[in-house]
Design a protein around this motif. Sequence first.
Motif, PDB file in Angstrom:
ATOM      1  N   ALA A 186       0.773  -1.239   0.000  1.00  0.00           N
ATOM      2  CA  ALA A 186       0.000   0.000   0.000  1.00  0.00           C
ATOM      3  C   ALA A 186       0.805   1.290   0.000  1.00  0.00           C
ATOM      4  O   ALA A 186       0.279   2.343  -0.345  1.00  0.00           O
ATOM      5  N   ASP A 187       2.070   1.258   0.392  1.00  0.00           N
ATOM      6  CA  ASP A 187       2.841   2.502   0.405  1.00  0.00           C
ATOM      7  C   ASP A 187       3.001   3.062  -1.000  1.00  0.00           C
ATOM      8  O   ASP A 187       3.005   2.319  -1.990  1.00  0.00           O
ATOM      9  N   ALA A 188       3.167   4.370  -1.078  1.00  0.00           N
ATOM     10  CA  ALA A 188       3.470   5.001  -2.364  1.00  0.00           C
ATOM     11  C   ALA A 188       4.889   4.642  -2.785  1.00  0.00           C
ATOM     12  O   ALA A 188       5.765   4.394  -1.949  1.00  0.00           O
ATOM     13  N   ALA A 189       5.132   4.586  -4.090  1.00  0.00           N
ATOM     14  CA  ALA A 189       6.462   4.267  -4.602  1.00  0.00           C
ATOM     15  C   ALA A 189       7.457   5.325  -4.137  1.00  0.00           C
ATOM     16  O   ALA A 189       7.178   6.527  -4.143  1.00  0.00           O
ATOM     17  N   ASN A 190       8.642   4.861  -3.703  1.00  0.00           N
ATOM     18  CA  ASN A 190       9.735   5.747  -3.282  1.00  0.00           C
ATOM     19  C   ASN A 190       9.341   6.684  -2.147  1.00  0.00           C
ATOM     20  O   ASN A 190       9.875   7.793  -2.025  1.00  0.00           O
ATOM     21  N   THR A 191       8.420   6.258  -1.299  1.00  0.00           N
ATOM     22  CA  THR A 191       8.016   7.094  -0.183  1.00  0.00           C
ATOM     23  C   THR A 191       9.158   7.277   0.808  1.00  0.00           C
ATOM     24  O   THR A 191       9.978   6.373   1.017  1.00  0.00           O
ATOM     25  N   SER A 192       9.209   8.433   1.426  1.00  0.00           N
ATOM     26  CA  SER A 192      10.218   8.703   2.450  1.00  0.00           C
ATOM     27  C   SER A 192       9.719   8.302   3.833  1.00  0.00           C
ATOM     28  O   SER A 192      10.469   8.353   4.811  1.00  0.00           O
ATOM     29  N   GLU A 193       8.441   7.901   3.913  1.00  0.00           N
ATOM     30  CA  GLU A 193       7.846   7.505   5.186  1.00  0.00           C
ATOM     31  C   GLU A 193       7.138   6.160   5.041  1.00  0.00           C
ATOM     32  O   GLU A 193       5.912   6.064   5.073  1.00  0.00           O
ATOM     33  N   PRO A 194       7.899   5.081   4.868  1.00  0.00           N
ATOM     34  CA  PRO A 194       7.275   3.761   4.725  1.00  0.00           C
ATOM     35  C   PRO A 194       6.574   3.346   6.009  1.00  0.00           C
ATOM     36  O   PRO A 194       7.005   3.686   7.114  1.00  0.00           O
ATOM     37  N   THR A 195       5.486   2.619   5.862  1.00  0.00           N
ATOM     38  CA  THR A 195       4.712   2.175   7.022  1.00  0.00           C
ATOM     39  C   THR A 195       5.109   0.764   7.424  1.00  0.00           C
ATOM     40  O   THR A 195       5.536  -0.046   6.595  1.00  0.00           O
ATOM     41  N   GLU A 196       4.938   0.475   8.699  1.00  0.00           N
ATOM     42  CA  GLU A 196       5.178  -0.878   9.202  1.00  0.00           C
ATOM     43  C   GLU A 196       4.321  -1.888   8.445  1.00  0.00           C
ATOM     44  O   GLU A 196       4.779  -2.979   8.089  1.00  0.00           O
ATOM     45  N   PHE A 197       3.069  -1.519   8.196  1.00  0.00           N
ATOM     46  CA  PHE A 197       2.115  -2.391   7.506  1.00  0.00           C
ATOM     47  C   PHE A 197       2.665  -2.870   6.171  1.00  0.00           C
ATOM     48  O   PHE A 197       2.680  -4.074   5.875  1.00  0.00           O
ATOM     49  N   SER A 198       3.156  -1.942   5.345  1.00  0.00           N
ATOM     50  CA  SER A 198       3.655  -2.314   4.024  1.00  0.00           C
ATOM     51  C   SER A 198       5.016  -2.986   4.088  1.00  0.00           C
ATOM     52  O   SER A 198       5.272  -3.978   3.394  1.00  0.00           O
ATOM     53  N   VAL A 199       5.911  -2.454   4.907  1.00  0.00           N
ATOM     54  CA  VAL A 199       7.268  -2.994   4.994  1.00  0.00           C
ATOM     55  C   VAL A 199       7.245  -4.443   5.471  1.00  0.00           C
ATOM     56  O   VAL A 199       7.894  -5.322   4.900  1.00  0.00           O
ATOM     57  N   HIS A 200       6.472  -4.714   6.525  1.00  0.00           N
ATOM     58  CA  HIS A 200       6.409  -6.072   7.057  1.00  0.00           C
ATOM     59  C   HIS A 200       5.737  -7.031   6.075  1.00  0.00           C
ATOM     60  O   HIS A 200       6.182  -8.172   5.889  1.00  0.00           O
ATOM     61  N   SER A 201       4.658  -6.572   5.458  1.00  0.00           N
ATOM     62  CA  SER A 201       3.943  -7.437   4.513  1.00  0.00           C
ATOM     63  C   SER A 201       4.813  -7.787   3.315  1.00  0.00           C
ATOM     64  O   SER A 201       4.842  -8.943   2.865  1.00  0.00           O
ATOM     65  N   CYS A 202       5.535  -6.800   2.794  1.00  0.00           N
ATOM     66  CA  CYS A 202       6.405  -7.042   1.645  1.00  0.00           C
ATOM     67  C   CYS A 202       7.542  -7.988   2.007  1.00  0.00           C
ATOM     68  O   CYS A 202       7.897  -8.887   1.242  1.00  0.00           O
ATOM     69  N   ALA A 203       8.110  -7.804   3.193  1.00  0.00           N
ATOM     70  CA  ALA A 203       9.211  -8.675   3.622  1.00  0.00           C
ATOM     71  C   ALA A 203       8.755 -10.117   3.785  1.00  0.00           C
ATOM     72  O   ALA A 203       9.456 -11.060   3.380  1.00  0.00           O
ATOM     73  N   MET A 204       7.579 -10.333   4.343  1.00  0.00           N
ATOM     74  CA  MET A 204       7.080 -11.696   4.507  1.00  0.00           C
ATOM     75  C   MET A 204       6.721 -12.333   3.169  1.00  0.00           C
ATOM     76  O   MET A 204       6.860 -13.543   2.975  1.00  0.00           O
ATOM     77  N   PHE A 205       6.243 -11.509   2.224  1.00  0.00           N
ATOM     78  CA  PHE A 205       5.969 -11.989   0.870  1.00  0.00           C
ATOM     79  C   PHE A 205       7.249 -12.534   0.238  1.00  0.00           C
ATOM     80  O   PHE A 205       7.282 -13.654  -0.302  1.00  0.00           O
ATOM     81  N   LYS A 206       8.323 -11.766   0.304  1.00  0.00           N
ATOM     82  CA  LYS A 206       9.593 -12.195  -0.272  1.00  0.00           C
ATOM     83  C   LYS A 206      10.152 -13.401   0.479  1.00  0.00           C
ATOM     84  O   LYS A 206      10.669 -14.348  -0.134  1.00  0.00           O
ATOM     85  N   ALA A 207      10.044 -13.372   1.800  1.00  0.00           N
ATOM     86  CA  ALA A 207      10.574 -14.478   2.601  1.00  0.00           C
ATOM     87  C   ALA A 207       9.853 -15.784   2.269  1.00  0.00           C
ATOM     88  O   ALA A 207      10.478 -16.853   2.200  1.00  0.00           O
ATOM     89  N   ALA A 208       8.550 -15.712   2.045  1.00  0.00           N
ATOM     90  CA  ALA A 208       7.784 -16.915   1.712  1.00  0.00           C
ATOM     91  C   ALA A 208       8.248 -17.518   0.389  1.00  0.00           C
ATOM     92  O   ALA A 208       8.328 -18.751   0.241  1.00  0.00           O
ATOM     93  N   LEU A 209       8.572 -16.662  -0.575  1.00  0.00           N
ATOM     94  CA  LEU A 209       9.004 -17.175  -1.879  1.00  0.00           C
ATOM     95  C   LEU A 209      10.429 -17.719  -1.826  1.00  0.00           C
ATOM     96  O   LEU A 209      10.741 -18.720  -2.471  1.00  0.00           O
ATOM     97  N   VAL A 210      11.296 -17.088  -1.049  1.00  0.00           N
ATOM     98  CA  VAL A 210      12.628 -17.665  -0.843  1.00  0.00           C
ATOM     99  C   VAL A 210      12.502 -19.015  -0.143  1.00  0.00           C
ATOM    100  O   VAL A 210      13.197 -19.984  -0.482  1.00  0.00           O
ATOM    101  N   LEU A 211      11.591 -19.092   0.826  1.00  0.00           N
ATOM    102  CA  LEU A 211      11.364 -20.351   1.535  1.00  0.00           C
ATOM    103  C   LEU A 211      10.841 -21.426   0.596  1.00  0.00           C
ATOM    104  O   LEU A 211      11.234 -22.597   0.696  1.00  0.00           O
ATOM    105  N   SER A 212       9.981 -21.054  -0.343  1.00  0.00           N
ATOM    106  CA  SER A 212       9.464 -22.034  -1.302  1.00  0.00           C
ATOM    107  C   SER A 212      10.586 -22.622  -2.143  1.00  0.00           C
ATOM    108  O   SER A 212      10.555 -23.807  -2.510  1.00  0.00           O
ATOM    109  N   GLN A 213      11.596 -21.807  -2.433  1.00  0.00           N
ATOM    110  CA  GLN A 213      12.740 -22.299  -3.196  1.00  0.00           C
ATOM    111  C   GLN A 213      13.579 -23.252  -2.354  1.00  0.00           C
ATOM    112  O   GLN A 213      14.077 -24.270  -2.857  1.00  0.00           O
ATOM    113  N   GLN A 214      13.711 -22.951  -1.061  1.00  0.00           N
ATOM    114  CA  GLN A 214      14.448 -23.848  -0.170  1.00  0.00           C
ATOM    115  C   GLN A 214      13.750 -25.196  -0.036  1.00  0.00           C
ATOM    116  O   GLN A 214      14.400 -26.224   0.157  1.00  0.00           O
TER     117      GLN A 214
END
Length: 328
Positions: free
Chosen positions: A40-68
């Motif tokens: 949900a954060d705007a592209a290149n925002t200077s004030e990223p939210t916990e909501f978006s940062v955490h959700s995006c990180a878990m999304f990437k982590a899940a896909l790396v985990l799927s590869q493992q």
Amino acid sequence: MWCFRWWILPFIFGQLNIYYTRAAWPLPNMSSIQLLGLFADAANTSEPTEFSVHSCAMFKAALVLSQQYNIKIDGEFIGWQAAQTGGNAIGALRSTCQAVTTANIIGIVGPAYSREASIIAAFAHSDNIPAISYAATEPDLSDRNVYPNFYRTVTSDAAVTLPIVKLFTRYNWTSCIMIYQNDEFGSGGMEVISNAFSENNLIISKFIVFDIATQHIRGDLKDILSTTPTRIIIVWADDYHTSLILQIALNFDVLGPYFTWILSSKVSFNSFNQTMYTKLIGMLILEPIIGSVVNAPFNTTLLNAAYQIWEQYEPETFPGSTKVNYYA
């Protein structure tokens, strides 16, 4: 999959200033088969939210985990694209169109908000791919005839009506005022709560619209509250707009101890002047929680593995396993 349930919590907020930097994840386009994540954060925002940062990180982590775990489709690992939508439908649609024209997108994780979800759900249906939201709760999205390709990991707002009715019954409250934001999330919540109240002989004395375009309440809030007998107020708005509504209420001095406010979103104390903190005491929050909070079963092995991957590739944003945003 985590189990989300609605729970009534006291209005207790932590105060935390968070600063995020760019992290070095594995190359997301190492496969021609990809998932698109919408955040949900705007592209290149200077004030990223916990909501978006955490959700995006878990999304990437899940896909790396799927590869493992050697999970493949047509002999290939699953890659990803992550896009920031700005929290609006056009931003979500633009990001989705750009992704599907440049890559083989087999599914969408997101979007975050109900006001984005209906158009992305329709797009997913037209492209015959699944869209799975982690935070969109608008009840109409559950209509399988209209949105056959849409799924979500959080419950519909229809589920919140039971605890609200029980709360009113428990304290012999019979009426309230409802403030809601004028989008799919706000209107959907207003409708299901209004229906539940009618079925249980409860009354919503007044509906007040918060206009997300002008970021103002329609009408004079102080006049409306002072001329209505009820002293219970339900606010159905996301965290950003809830903080704006509360600031307006603080300006008019219509919070505690004169009124009891029930919120659908958690906001931070950092949004307000410290001299006003005492007026925020006594609020209630209706918040979806993860299954572990109520001892529901979940896969600790996969969850902890995802946390370890997040901490490995993006340690500067990893808050510790007990502080990850529930939607993430």
